[in-house]
Design an enzyme around this catalytic site. Structure first.
Site, PDB file in Angstrom:
ATOM      1  N   ARG A 279       0.810  -1.232   0.000  1.00 61.75           N
ATOM      2  CA  ARG A 279       0.000   0.000   0.000  1.00 61.75           C
ATOM      3  C   ARG A 279       0.848   1.291   0.000  1.00 61.75           C
ATOM      4  NH1 ARG A 279      -3.605  -3.372  -0.658  1.00 61.75           N
ATOM      5  NH2 ARG A 279      -5.737  -3.149   0.100  1.00 61.75           N
TER       6      ARG A 279
ATOM      7  N   SER B 266     -11.050  -0.384   2.871  1.00 67.03           N
ATOM      8  CA  SER B 266     -10.291  -0.527   4.122  1.00 67.03           C
ATOM      9  C   SER B 266      -9.912   0.854   4.633  1.00 67.03           C
ATOM     10  CB  SER B 266      -9.000  -1.310   3.884  1.00 67.03           C
ATOM     11  OG  SER B 266      -9.285  -2.582   3.384  1.00 67.03           O
TER      12      SER B 266
ATOM     13  N   GLU C 295      -5.338   4.085   6.076  1.00 64.12           N
ATOM     14  CA  GLU C 295      -5.032   3.952   4.654  1.00 64.12           C
ATOM     15  C   GLU C 295      -5.622   5.143   3.900  1.00 64.12           C
ATOM     16  OE1 GLU C 295      -5.740   0.086   2.660  1.00 64.12           O
ATOM     17  OE2 GLU C 295      -6.480   1.316   1.020  1.00 64.12           O
TER      18      GLU C 295
HETATM   19  N1  EPU Z   1     -11.010 -10.752   9.699  1.00 63.73           N
HETATM   20  C1  EPU Z   1     -11.720 -10.838  10.862  1.00 63.73           C
HETATM   21  N2  EPU Z   1     -12.713  -9.923  11.081  1.00 63.73           N
HETATM   22  C2  EPU Z   1     -13.011  -8.957  10.197  1.00 63.73           C
HETATM   23  C3  EPU Z   1     -12.263  -8.866   9.000  1.00 63.73           C
HETATM   24  C4  EPU Z   1     -11.252  -9.784   8.787  1.00 63.73           C
HETATM   25  O1  EPU Z   1     -11.490 -11.702  11.688  1.00 63.73           O
HETATM   26  O2  EPU Z   1     -13.922  -8.168  10.458  1.00 63.73           O
HETATM   27  C5  EPU Z   1      -9.974 -11.770   9.418  1.00 63.73           C
HETATM   28  C6  EPU Z   1     -10.448 -12.679   8.286  1.00 63.73           C
HETATM   29  O3  EPU Z   1     -11.181 -13.784   8.788  1.00 63.73           O
HETATM   30  C7  EPU Z   1      -9.160 -13.121   7.643  1.00 63.73           C
HETATM   31  C8  EPU Z   1      -8.241 -11.924   7.864  1.00 63.73           C
HETATM   32  O4  EPU Z   1      -8.826 -11.150   8.912  1.00 63.73           O
HETATM   33  O5  EPU Z   1      -8.634 -14.214   8.294  1.00 63.73           O
HETATM   34  C9  EPU Z   1      -8.052 -11.108   6.597  1.00 63.73           C
HETATM   35  O6  EPU Z   1      -9.322 -10.661   6.144  1.00 63.73           O
HETATM   36  P1  EPU Z   1      -9.640 -10.416   4.581  1.00 63.73           P
HETATM   37  O7  EPU Z   1      -9.242 -11.585   3.780  1.00 63.73           O
HETATM   38  O8  EPU Z   1     -11.049  -9.949   4.480  1.00 63.73           O
HETATM   39  O9  EPU Z   1      -8.642  -9.294   4.127  1.00 63.73           O
HETATM   40  P2  EPU Z   1      -8.107  -7.989   4.840  1.00 63.73           P
HETATM   41  O10 EPU Z   1      -6.690  -8.192   5.216  1.00 63.73           O
HETATM   42  O11 EPU Z   1      -9.048  -7.560   5.915  1.00 63.73           O
HETATM   43  C10 EPU Z   1      -7.155  -6.954   2.657  1.00 63.73           C
HETATM   44  C11 EPU Z   1      -7.215  -5.648   1.932  1.00 63.73           C
HETATM   45  C12 EPU Z   1      -8.534  -5.516   1.172  1.00 63.73           C
HETATM   46  C13 EPU Z   1      -8.633  -6.673   0.186  1.00 63.73           C
HETATM   47  C14 EPU Z   1      -8.551  -7.986   0.980  1.00 63.73           C
HETATM   48  C15 EPU Z   1      -8.534  -9.186   0.082  1.00 63.73           C
HETATM   49  C16 EPU Z   1      -5.867  -4.125   3.230  1.00 63.73           C
HETATM   50  C17 EPU Z   1      -5.840  -2.955   4.143  1.00 63.73           C
HETATM   51  N3  EPU Z   1      -7.062  -4.552   2.858  1.00 63.73           N
HETATM   52  O12 EPU Z   1      -8.172  -6.933   3.646  1.00 63.73           O
HETATM   53  O13 EPU Z   1      -8.481  -4.303   0.424  1.00 63.73           O
HETATM   54  O14 EPU Z   1      -9.836  -6.618  -0.545  1.00 63.73           O
HETATM   55  O15 EPU Z   1      -7.320  -8.018   1.745  1.00 63.73           O
HETATM   56  O16 EPU Z   1      -7.299  -9.310  -0.521  1.00 63.73           O
HETATM   57  O17 EPU Z   1      -4.803  -4.639   2.874  1.00 63.73           O
HETATM   58  C18 EPU Z   1      -9.080  -2.001   0.397  1.00 63.73           C
HETATM   59  O18 EPU Z   1      -7.883  -1.740   0.363  1.00 63.73           O
HETATM   60  O19 EPU Z   1      -9.930  -1.073   0.396  1.00 63.73           O
HETATM   61  C19 EPU Z   1      -9.517  -3.388   0.496  1.00 63.73           C
HETATM   62  C20 EPU Z   1     -10.783  -3.705   0.645  1.00 63.73           C
END
Ligand code: EPU
Length: 335
Positions: free
Chosen positions: A164, A235, A331
């Site tokens: 990012r 995010s 972010e």
């Molecule tokens: N999780 C939770 N609770 C929540 C959300 C997530 O326990 O409310 C856990 C999930 O179960 C999972 C882990 O956290 O084990 C990661 O969650 P997720 O796969 O949804 O991805 P993320 O790390 O929360 C990132 C990006 C997203 C992108 C997703 C998928 C960042 C800041 N965000 O989210 O990007 O869509 O991965 O690759 O890196 C964005 O930048 O606007 C965005 C949506």
């Protein structure tokens, strides 16, 4: 050359904040941009380039000029063996570009489907999702130097991409205006299916890139609120990166923490999970809330203003720090 005075930005930012800009300029052609930047209006004022408005939070009116890059065009520059070089103008909608690529069977960006915003903004924060980052398909970009008004080319290594991040958020912040981006895609597909639930959603073991695009769209739509219905900026926070030793201590107390290796001795945690474990999911205060399916997303439920959203986000940061000793960085850009 036309510009507007005191335009409401409500329809131009996905948080739907009703801030105004003193002047707004919609740029359809690169030449118009140079003329405008030389004009007396801009010379006396600060200015900000707004793409799709999907990563900003306005906390006040903008006392300068907002420039909207609206230049369009997608051009296939060269096909060399399996490689395809495609140039897209900064004002193209990102997801339209992804669809153009999957429709033409050019692989590489399918996992980045449905990310809101315009092409020109994608290198700035090295957008990423489902195991792919922009840097993996980025070839070069052309940008206007705000000082000299000359065009310059930035290759992949010049952009200093990391999670990012890019040079355009750090040492070259507010120094360039991105005009177009060239991607290196491939007719020979290198599918990335290991992240999260992609494989479960796909109904086949050897999907086409269009099928992957559809699966990603299905996953995103099931978890992430659409800004039209629930104004948000995706995010709100970045996933924090901590040292391995810090993580090992933390894991003793919280054994179920999700973690990803992020370089030597570095561990990336899931900010969404940390916020979730602080019981913020689904909580609302004065019209602002944490989305009920993805704790990383802050939603403007009832016309909150930018400061109310910012203050709410600070409470989340504080409670994550108090519980885990981890700082979660925003972010979203605050204006
Ligand atoms: N999780 C939770 N609770 C929540 C959300 C997530 O326990 O409310 C856990 C999930 O179960 C999972 C882990 O956290 O084990 C990661 O969650 P997720 O796969 O949804 O991805 P993320 O790390 O929360 C990132 C990006 C997203 C992108 C997703 C998928 C960042 C800041 N965000 O989210 O990007 O869509 O991965 O690759 O890196 C964005 O930048 O606007 C965005 C949506």
């Amino acid at each position: 050359m036309s510009y507007k005075k005191l335009l409401s930005l409500k329809g131009y930012n996905t948080f739907s904040i009703d801030a105004k800009s003193l002047y707004s300029f919609f740029c359809y052609k690169e030449d118009e941009l140079i003329d405008f930047l030389k004009s007396s209006i801009v010379k006396k004022k600060q200015y900000y380039i707004l793409g799709g408005g999907s990563n900003v939070l306005f906390t006040k009116d903008y006392e300068g000029v907002i420039i909207f890059m609206q230049n369009k065009g997608i051009e296939i520059l060269e096909k060399e063996g399996n490689d395809v070089f495609i140039k897209a103008s900064a004002g193209e909608n990102w997801d339209d570009f992804v669809k153009f690529c999957t429709d033409n069977d050019f692989g590489g960006v399918e996992n980045l489907s449905l990310i809101p915003g315009n092409v020109g903004a994608t290198p700035v924060q090295n957008i990423g999702a489902y195991g792919v980052e922009l840097k993996d398909v980025f070839w070069e970009l052309e940008a206007l130097n705000r000082q000299t008004l000359k065009k310059e080319i930035f290759k992949n290594e010049d952009c200093k991409f990391s999670y990012r991040e890019s040079v355009f958020k750090k040492e070259l912040k507010d120094k360039y205006i991105i005009l177009n981006v060239t991607f290196k895609l491939s007719k020979l597909h290198n599918l990335k299916l290991d992240y999260g639930t992609i494989k479960n959603v796909l109904k086949t073991n050897s999907p086409t890139i269009s099928e992957i695009r559809n699966a990603i769209i299905e996953i995103r739509e099931s978890k992430l609120p659409t800004p039209e219905e629930f104004p948000n900026a995706g995010s709100f926070f970045k996933n924090p990166i901590v040292s391995k030793s810090f993580f090992e201590d933390l894991k003793i107390k919280f054994p179920n923490l999700v973690s990803y290796l992020a370089g030597e001795n570095k561990i990336k945690l899931a900010a969404g999970q940390l916020i979730d474990l602080c019981n913020w999911k689904g909580k609302k205060e004065n019209g602002v809330g944490v989305h009920e399916k993805q704790a990383l997303v802050i939603v403007n439920y009832e016309n909150a203003n930018g400061n109310e959203i910012l203050n709410f986000s600070k409470k989340i940061q504080k409670s994550v720090f108090d519980k885990f000793g981890v700082e979660i960085e925003r972010e979203v850009t605050i204006i």
